[in-house]
Every structure is written in C-alpha cells, then in structure tokens.
Design a protein around this motif. Structure first.
Motif, PDB file in Angstrom:
ATOM      1  N   VAL A 189       0.860  -1.188   0.000  1.00  0.00           N
ATOM      2  CA  VAL A 189       0.000   0.000   0.000  1.00  0.00           C
ATOM      3  C   VAL A 189       0.894   1.234   0.000  1.00  0.00           C
ATOM      4  O   VAL A 189       1.824   1.335   0.807  1.00  0.00           O
ATOM      5  CB  VAL A 189      -0.924   0.021   1.239  1.00  0.00           C
ATOM      6  CG1 VAL A 189      -1.707   1.329   1.310  1.00  0.00           C
ATOM      7  CG2 VAL A 189      -1.875  -1.167   1.208  1.00  0.00           C
ATOM      8  N   THR A 190       0.622   2.143  -0.919  1.00  0.00           N
ATOM      9  CA  THR A 190       1.388   3.393  -0.947  1.00  0.00           C
ATOM     10  C   THR A 190       0.472   4.555  -0.581  1.00  0.00           C
ATOM     11  O   THR A 190      -0.703   4.570  -0.943  1.00  0.00           O
ATOM     12  CB  THR A 190       1.976   3.665  -2.342  1.00  0.00           C
ATOM     13  OG1 THR A 190       0.912   3.664  -3.296  1.00  0.00           O
ATOM     14  CG2 THR A 190       2.993   2.614  -2.720  1.00  0.00           C
ATOM     15  N   VAL A 191       1.022   5.502   0.166  1.00  0.00           N
ATOM     16  CA  VAL A 191       0.281   6.717   0.527  1.00  0.00           C
ATOM     17  C   VAL A 191       1.137   7.912   0.121  1.00  0.00           C
ATOM     18  O   VAL A 191       2.267   8.051   0.583  1.00  0.00           O
ATOM     19  CB  VAL A 191      -0.002   6.775   2.049  1.00  0.00           C
ATOM     20  CG1 VAL A 191      -0.752   8.059   2.396  1.00  0.00           C
ATOM     21  CG2 VAL A 191      -0.792   5.554   2.500  1.00  0.00           C
ATOM     22  N   ARG A 192       0.608   8.735  -0.765  1.00  0.00           N
ATOM     23  CA  ARG A 192       1.322   9.949  -1.189  1.00  0.00           C
ATOM     24  C   ARG A 192       0.486  11.159  -0.809  1.00  0.00           C
ATOM     25  O   ARG A 192      -0.712  11.191  -1.093  1.00  0.00           O
ATOM     26  CB  ARG A 192       1.508   9.968  -2.709  1.00  0.00           C
ATOM     27  CG  ARG A 192       2.094   8.703  -3.290  1.00  0.00           C
ATOM     28  CD  ARG A 192       3.594   8.792  -3.453  1.00  0.00           C
ATOM     29  NE  ARG A 192       4.117   7.577  -4.074  1.00  0.00           N
ATOM     30  CZ  ARG A 192       4.572   6.516  -3.380  1.00  0.00           C
ATOM     31  NH1 ARG A 192       4.557   6.521  -2.060  1.00  0.00           N
ATOM     32  NH2 ARG A 192       5.034   5.453  -4.013  1.00  0.00           N
ATOM     33  N   THR A 237      -4.127   6.235  10.659  1.00  0.00           N
ATOM     34  CA  THR A 237      -5.409   5.614  10.332  1.00  0.00           C
ATOM     35  C   THR A 237      -5.127   4.130  10.113  1.00  0.00           C
ATOM     36  O   THR A 237      -4.159   3.602  10.667  1.00  0.00           O
ATOM     37  CB  THR A 237      -6.094   6.290   9.127  1.00  0.00           C
ATOM     38  OG1 THR A 237      -7.304   5.596   8.841  1.00  0.00           O
ATOM     39  CG2 THR A 237      -5.210   6.314   7.893  1.00  0.00           C
ATOM     40  N   SER A 238      -5.947   3.461   9.325  1.00  0.00           N
ATOM     41  CA  SER A 238      -5.684   2.042   9.091  1.00  0.00           C
ATOM     42  C   SER A 238      -6.149   1.647   7.697  1.00  0.00           C
ATOM     43  O   SER A 238      -6.836   2.417   7.018  1.00  0.00           O
ATOM     44  CB  SER A 238      -6.390   1.188  10.151  1.00  0.00           C
ATOM     45  OG  SER A 238      -7.777   1.379  10.063  1.00  0.00           O
ATOM     46  N   ARG A 290       0.707   4.830   9.701  1.00  0.00           N
ATOM     47  CA  ARG A 290       1.160   6.096  10.299  1.00  0.00           C
ATOM     48  C   ARG A 290       1.876   6.899   9.230  1.00  0.00           C
ATOM     49  O   ARG A 290       2.854   6.437   8.654  1.00  0.00           O
ATOM     50  CB  ARG A 290       2.108   5.830  11.468  1.00  0.00           C
ATOM     51  CG  ARG A 290       1.364   5.485  12.727  1.00  0.00           C
ATOM     52  CD  ARG A 290       2.237   5.393  13.964  1.00  0.00           C
ATOM     53  NE  ARG A 290       1.462   4.729  15.004  1.00  0.00           N
ATOM     54  CZ  ARG A 290       1.329   3.403  15.089  1.00  0.00           C
ATOM     55  NH1 ARG A 290       1.962   2.615  14.238  1.00  0.00           N
ATOM     56  NH2 ARG A 290       0.576   2.869  16.030  1.00  0.00           N
ATOM     57  N   VAL A 291       1.388   8.087   9.001  1.00  0.00           N
ATOM     58  CA  VAL A 291       1.952   8.917   7.940  1.00  0.00           C
ATOM     59  C   VAL A 291       2.524  10.185   8.557  1.00  0.00           C
ATOM     60  O   VAL A 291       1.874  10.836   9.378  1.00  0.00           O
ATOM     61  CB  VAL A 291       0.864   9.262   6.897  1.00  0.00           C
ATOM     62  CG1 VAL A 291       1.360  10.318   5.921  1.00  0.00           C
ATOM     63  CG2 VAL A 291       0.432   8.005   6.151  1.00  0.00           C
ATOM     64  N   THR A 292       3.762  10.510   8.181  1.00  0.00           N
ATOM     65  CA  THR A 292       4.355  11.766   8.645  1.00  0.00           C
ATOM     66  C   THR A 292       4.942  12.573   7.491  1.00  0.00           C
ATOM     67  O   THR A 292       5.156  13.772   7.620  1.00  0.00           O
ATOM     68  CB  THR A 292       5.491  11.503   9.659  1.00  0.00           C
ATOM     69  OG1 THR A 292       6.397  10.562   9.063  1.00  0.00           O
ATOM     70  CG2 THR A 292       4.951  10.944  10.964  1.00  0.00           C
ATOM     71  N   GLY A 293       5.199  11.905   6.369  1.00  0.00           N
ATOM     72  CA  GLY A 293       5.842  12.584   5.242  1.00  0.00           C
ATOM     73  C   GLY A 293       4.972  12.549   4.001  1.00  0.00           C
ATOM     74  O   GLY A 293       3.798  12.177   4.053  1.00  0.00           O
ATOM     75  N   THR A 294       5.569  12.903   2.865  1.00  0.00           N
ATOM     76  CA  THR A 294       4.789  13.003   1.638  1.00  0.00           C
ATOM     77  C   THR A 294       4.631  11.658   0.940  1.00  0.00           C
ATOM     78  O   THR A 294       3.763  11.497   0.096  1.00  0.00           O
ATOM     79  CB  THR A 294       5.452  13.977   0.644  1.00  0.00           C
ATOM     80  OG1 THR A 294       6.817  13.582   0.473  1.00  0.00           O
ATOM     81  CG2 THR A 294       5.396  15.399   1.160  1.00  0.00           C
ATOM     82  N   SER A 295       5.481  10.670   1.297  1.00  0.00           N
ATOM     83  CA  SER A 295       5.418   9.412   0.565  1.00  0.00           C
ATOM     84  C   SER A 295       5.773   8.240   1.474  1.00  0.00           C
ATOM     85  O   SER A 295       6.826   8.241   2.114  1.00  0.00           O
ATOM     86  CB  SER A 295       6.402   9.483  -0.614  1.00  0.00           C
ATOM     87  OG  SER A 295       6.389   8.259  -1.294  1.00  0.00           O
ATOM     88  N   HIS A 296       4.877   7.277   1.572  1.00  0.00           N
ATOM     89  CA  HIS A 296       5.116   6.103   2.415  1.00  0.00           C
ATOM     90  C   HIS A 296       4.751   4.838   1.659  1.00  0.00           C
ATOM     91  O   HIS A 296       3.770   4.815   0.923  1.00  0.00           O
ATOM     92  CB  HIS A 296       4.247   6.161   3.681  1.00  0.00           C
ATOM     93  CG  HIS A 296       4.652   7.230   4.645  1.00  0.00           C
ATOM     94  ND1 HIS A 296       5.385   6.977   5.774  1.00  0.00           N
ATOM     95  CD2 HIS A 296       4.424   8.565   4.633  1.00  0.00           C
ATOM     96  CE1 HIS A 296       5.586   8.110   6.437  1.00  0.00           C
ATOM     97  NE2 HIS A 296       5.009   9.095   5.761  1.00  0.00           N
TER      98      HIS A 296
END
Ligand code: ZN
Length: 713
Positions: A329-332, A348-349, A365-371
């Motif tokens: 899973v990618t989060v941008r 979130t989840s 858990r997101v803190t930056g622009t790309s995970h």
C-alpha cells in the motif's frame, strides 16, 4: 449586533450580568435571558412592565429581547422548563419544530457530562430573521422558515437547527471564544454535536453521513483557501463565519474523538467546560486539557489542522504480491506544502476483506509526503479500504477496479465504503455499474447511499441510467424520492415531461411536487404549461407548490402567462407569505420583459414598493429592473440615491444596472434554440452509446476473465 440597540462593550471577551426591563401593551409577551423577576400592569400607563435578570455573567452578543404577540407551547427536561414561542398564526406547526428539544437536551447532558447551565430554555421563531438561529443565553431565536408540516415528511426538519443552537448553550454561552479567531470553539462544537445527536437518534451512519456531506460538500472543495481555522487576519468578524469554523471545526473534534476514544474525549470536554465555565476560551485552552489527560503532545495536530490551512490530498495505491503474499500500500500526500499548508501527520488504518467475509486491519502512520507499507497476509484480499472508520479529513484518491466497487456495495456494515463505491461506479459508467447503481438505489439499507446512487445515475446521463431512476420512484424516505425526481428532471428525453406531469398529480409531498414543477419549466409544451398553471392556483403550506409554479412560469418565456399570475396575486394579496410574494413579483418582472407594452406590469410592481415588509419591497425593486421599462428609471434612481438603513439603496442600484443592460429576449428565438439543443443532445447521446458499445467490445477482447487490483500509483 448588541451595540446597535444597547450601549455596551460589544466584544466577546467581557462578561457581565444583565437586566432587561420592557414596557409593552398588556396582551404582548416579553422574553429575555435568565429569570423573569416581575411582570405587572403599570397603573399609571396601562402598559405591562416585564423585568428579566440574567444572573450568571454572559457576553454582550448573547443579550436578547423579544416582545410580541406570541403563542406558547410548554415542555420540560428534568426541572428545566422549555418554552416554544411562535406567532399565533403558525402555532399549529410549532410542535413539529420543537419535538426533539427535550431529547436533545437529555443527550447533550449525558454526552457532555455537564448539566444544562441555565434556569430555563426558550426558543422563539422570528419573521424575516437575518439568520437560521441565534443562541442567546437561555433564549434562542430561530427563523420562522424552520416551521413545517408533516406533509414534507423527512425533507424538512428543525432537528439540526434545534441541536446546533442548543449545543451553543454550553459551547459559546457557558464558555465563549475570546475573540473571533477562535470562533470554531463555538461553531465547530455546535456543528459536531448536532451530528452526534443524529447519530444517537438514528444510528452511527447518520453521524458519519453528516460528516461526509460536510467534508465532500463544504471542506474538501476549498483546496485553494490558505486561511487557517484560527485566523487573525479578518477585517470583519463575519469573515470567520464560514466552513472553517463550522464543518471543519466539527471535523477537528471528530478526529480528536476518534483518536482518543469516547471516554477520554468526553472527559476532556467536561474538564474544558468545568475549568473555563462562565469565562472566555482560546484554542490553547482546549489543547492543554487534551494534552494533560492523554499525556501526549498535540502541537503538531493543532498546528496542522487549526493554525495552518487546508487538508491532505492523498493518492493511495495498492498492489498484491502473490509470491510473497504481501499487500503493498502506498500513501502519497500531494497537496502543495508551503508556509501556509503543512505536510500532515496522521494515523489511520487499512482494512483487507477476504472472500469469506472476514477481514483484518493494519495501522498506517503517515508523517511525510510518501510512504510504502508492506503487509503480510494469508491470502489475497477481495477488498481494500483506506481509513475504514472514517476518522481522517482528507481528499482521498484511491483508484480500484470496478469489480472491487461492485463487491464493496455488498458490505452492509460499511456505509462510507458503499458511498465510495457508488462514486467509483459513477466514473466507470459501464452497463454493470448502471444496473448495480439502480439496485442500490432501490435496496440499500441506508438512505444516504440511496441518495448518492440517485445522484450518480443522474450524473451518468445515459438512457439506461434514466431507466433505472424511473424504476426507483417508490422510496419510503422522502429525501431519496426527491433525489430520484431531481435525477429524472435533469434528463431532457422523451417521456420525462409526461412523467413529471404525473408526479405533480400524484405525489402528496409538496417539496417533491415543487421539484417536479421546476423540472417542467424547460418544456415549452401545453401539457407542462397547464400543469404549472394548475399548481399556481393550488394551496399548500406556505404556498410552497404555488411558489415552485411561479419559478417555473418565469422560465417559460411566454408572456401570456403573465395575466393569470397577476390576477392571482391581486385576487388574494394576503394568501402569500413575503418570500412567495417576492417570487411572484420577480416572475412578473421576467414575463413582463417579454412584452412590448410594459405599463400595466410596471404599475403592478410599483404598487408593492410601499409594502411594509422589506423583502417584498426589495423583490419589487429587483423585478422593475428585470422588467426593463425605461419609465422606471427615474424612480429607481431616486431609490438608489435615497439610500436607507436597510439594503434598499443597494438593491435599487443593482436593479438600475439590470434595467440599463436589458436586451429584451425574443421568445421565438429561445424556442428555436431549445429545439436545436434537443436535437444536439439526441445526436450526442447516439454517439455516446456507440462509444460505449465499442469500449465494451474492446474490453471483452483484452481483459482477463477475473479483474486484478490495479497496480500501485
Ligand atoms: Zn452556531
């Protein structure tokens, strides 16, 4: 504003006790804040003297005096007397509007943990009120437009307004924002607690749907705004009363509650109220309480959501790796970060659901622009949901294959997931999507999902989508039925006009009849015209149906419709409430502009310039502008120059500008244009169907039998 009728330091940072003494004719009622300490006829004057005292200190903008001939309904919650006041002519509808008050108060006391802070609670409806409601201490004033009959079913309700203003008795009145930059401490709480009451009364999906409407309709559309919620840059306090203080403030509270859980959240809110009771508050006061009770720093949370602008824009990608049994899973975060908009940190989840209906959740858990997240799973999931509990305010772009949307619509306990699926199918527009949307519209268990399905079928715009809408008129919830009629009305196709005529004839709900009448406005056809004329002469509460007919007439571009309208208004001038009379005047102006000889319309409109009600006068002035008769120019100029304490001067200026710019429309040309548009729409439809057919042929030849989840973006 208080300073216009009472000498005072008119700013929210100073509190005082207040006393109001008022002398009125004996038959009138006088209401104010706090406790009524005296009411007696003054022998010398024959007037009634009424004295009210507000003993706990409050701020100037909450001081209120209402005097008039009022009918009263009474209620009670615990030992708190509840009063509901309306104009005597509307007393029959009062019970509808105030039916929830006692239950709302009981729920708020329970959820907030602080007893209702004042000795009584009165609500009173006001004619020509400037807003929806105003939460004066222990005396809320409401627009009389909130009154309604049961004929409109679920479409009209005072519940949201009632709950919003009642929540202010704690958040706004008991504790008050120190200055308008912290307005969200009033309005965010009031917005959120009104949603909480809906969730309490009807189930959690109503709470979530309220938040979804706020997010999609009001907050996420404001991506260009770089003003934070807590903003000191305003010139006028009114600039603060927008989506930032209301729905975004509400969402901030929802995120805090979701993050900390009900118990800690409620303890924090109670502590915040107890600590600052009868005092002013700032955003830091709330932060400190949450930090103390949770032991966690909240600088970043408050900084990004309240002291900086905007919300995250997220691009989510998902890919299944079958060899390693890993879900990737990618989060941008794609919002433009700057000194005004931060890169957000949030938790979130992701929920993975398998073929047998079981599911697992994994934290994100997101803190930056790309995970990038790699989750080991036993087997390939059928469904992937980002933020499944709807705890994050974000614009989420998560492209998934149509098969996943179709499967998502079967998940009974994930209402937001079903709405996301509806929105996804609105984009794919395939035959399978349209059929499934129709089924959802008829069968889904939650009215909000059905409403969104109707909306999607309207947006798709194909004959198949229209057919699904037309099959779905039998809806027990009037809000959905109205959406279906709106959806059908948006189509300009053979058979639609006949169906709208039938709906006006058979539908019992005036709010839905009104939608069908608006839909008929674009048909230059005798059947449509006759239906509109019949509706014009109909009788409904507040003349809602007649008003819709007036609006429809105004779009009909047929000057012969002017006579019946003017005759009706002249025959029973008192039958129409101010708003409807205003609509009649505006329609007369529009239809009159089609005529060569405008004199009698002008005289009809000018007769209403002397009406005692400002809204009627303003409508008459505007209509004179639309009429476009040069004979009115001098009169409008006079009104514009004269100015006045209300908006008359400004309205007259606008009317003058309209009059001068007026190019009379030629009805024949308009009709010709309409028929050309209709032909164009028909040929465009044929083209779309051809493209659709070709696409399906192409897909059938290239797609694997079982659709795979899209690769990560
Ligand atoms: Zn409010």
């Amino acid at each position: 504003e208080a300073r216009h009728w009472l000498p005072c330091h008119d700013y929210p940072n100073e509190r005082s006790t207040t006393e109001v003494i008022c002398h009125v004719p004996p038959e009138m009622t006088v209401l104010s804040n706090g406790r009524k300490v005296a009411e007696a006829i003054d022998a010398a004057t024959g007037l009634k003297r009424v004295q009210w005292i507000q003993e706990k200190p409050h701020v100037s903008y909450l001081v209120c005096l209402v005097a008039g001939n009022l009918a009263k309904l009474e209620g009670r919650h615990r030992d708190v007397p509840l009063g509901f006041y309306t104009q005597p002519s509307t007393a029959a509808e009062a019970a509808n509007s105030f039916e929830d008050t006692a239950a709302i108060m009981a729920f708020f006391e329970d959820d907030i943990g602080v007893a209702y802070p004042w000795g009584k609670y009165d609500q009173v409806t006001i004619q020509d009120f400037v807003a929806g409601g105003m939460e004066n201490t222990s005396l809320t004033t409401l627009t009389d437009q909130t009154l309604h009959t049961k004929a409109t079913e679920t479409i009209r309700s005072s519940r949201g307004l009632d709950a919003h203003e009642l929540a202010h008795q704690w958040f706004g009145d008991l504790v008050t924002c120190k200055d308008w930059s912290h307005l969200w401490l009033n309005e965010g709480f009031a917005t959120y607690y009104a949603h909480l009451y809906d969730g309490h009364k009807f189930g959690r999906d109503e709470l979530l749907y309220g938040l979804w409407n706020d997010a999609e309709g009001r907050i996420l559309t404001q991506g260009d705004d770089t003003r934070p919620v807590v903003w000191k840059g305003y010139k006028d306090a009114n600039e603060q009363f927008d989506y930032r203080a209301y729905p975004k403030g509400g969402w901030v509270l929802h995120m805090l509650r979701s993050h900390f859980g009900d118990d800690l959240y409620r303890k924090a809110v109670k502590t915040y109220l107890d600590r600052h009771s009868l005092a002013t508050v700032t955003t830091d006061d709330l932060r400190q309480v949450f930090e103390e009770l949770s032991g966690k720093p909240l600088d970043r949370f408050f900084d990004q959501w309240l002291y900086h602008a905007r919300h995250p824009d997220l691009r989510i990608g998902y890919q299944w790796n079958p060899e390693e049994k890993l879900a990737h899973v990618t989060v941008r975060q794609t919002q433009p970060a700057s000194d005004k908009v931060l890169t957000f940190a949030f938790e979130t989840s992701v929920r993975f659901t398998f073929d047998d209906g079981t599911s697992v959740e994994r934290p994100v858990r997101v803190t930056g622009t790309s995970h990038d997240f790699h989750f080991p799973l036993d087997r390939q999931p059928k469904l992937v949901r980002f933020d499944p509990h709807y705890t994050l305010l974000a614009k989420v772009d998560f492209p998934v294959p149509e098969a996943m949307h179709l499967a998502q619509l079967n998940v009974a306990d994930d209402m937001i997931g079903r709405i996301i699926a509806v929105k996804g199918l609105e984009q794919t527009r395939s035959r399978a999507a349209v059929e499934r949307l129709g089924k959802t519209l008829r069968e889904d268990g939650f009215r909000g999902v059905r409403e969104q399905a109707a909306h999607a079928l309207q947006a798709i715009g194909s004959d198949e989508a229209l057919a699904e809408l037309r099959k779905s008129l039998s809806q027990p919830d009037a809000r959905v039925r109205r959406r279906v009629v709106e959806g059908i009305s948006a189509y300009y196709r053979p058979g639609v006009m006949e169906q709208l005529v039938a709906i006006v004839g058979t539908e019992q709900n005036p709010a839905i009849q009104a939608v069908a009448l608006h839909g008929l406005a674009k048909y230059q056809d005798p059947a449509a015209r006759d239906t509109i004329l019949d509706a014009l002469r109909s009788d409904s509460y507040r003349q809602e149906v007649a008003e819709a007919a007036m609006d429809a007439l105004g779009q009909h571009q047929d000057a012969t419709l002017l006579q019946p309208l003017i005759r009706l208004v002249e025959a029973k001038p008192d039958a129409f409430p101010p708003r409807v009379l205003g609509t009649a005047l505006r329609t007369a102006g529009k239809l009159g502009s089609l005529r060569e000889d405008k004199a009698f319309v002008r005289e009809f409109l000018e007769a209403h310039l002397l009406d005692a009600r400002p809204s009627v006068r303003h409508a008459a002035i505007g209509a004179l502008g639309a009429l476009g008769d040069v004979q009115s120019e001098a009169l409008l100029q006079g009104l514009a120059k004269q100015g006045s304490s209300d908006r008359t001067g400004k309205v007259a200026e606008e009317a003058l500008a309209t009059l001068r710019a007026k190019q009379p429309l030629v009805p024949g040309e308009v009709k010709e244009l309409r028929s050309q548009v209709r032909k164009l729409e028909e040929s465009q439809q044929k083209l779309l169907e051809k493209v659709d057919y070709l696409e399906r042929r192409l897909k059938a030849n290239t797609e694997p039998a079982v659709a795979q989840p899209a690769p990560a973006g």
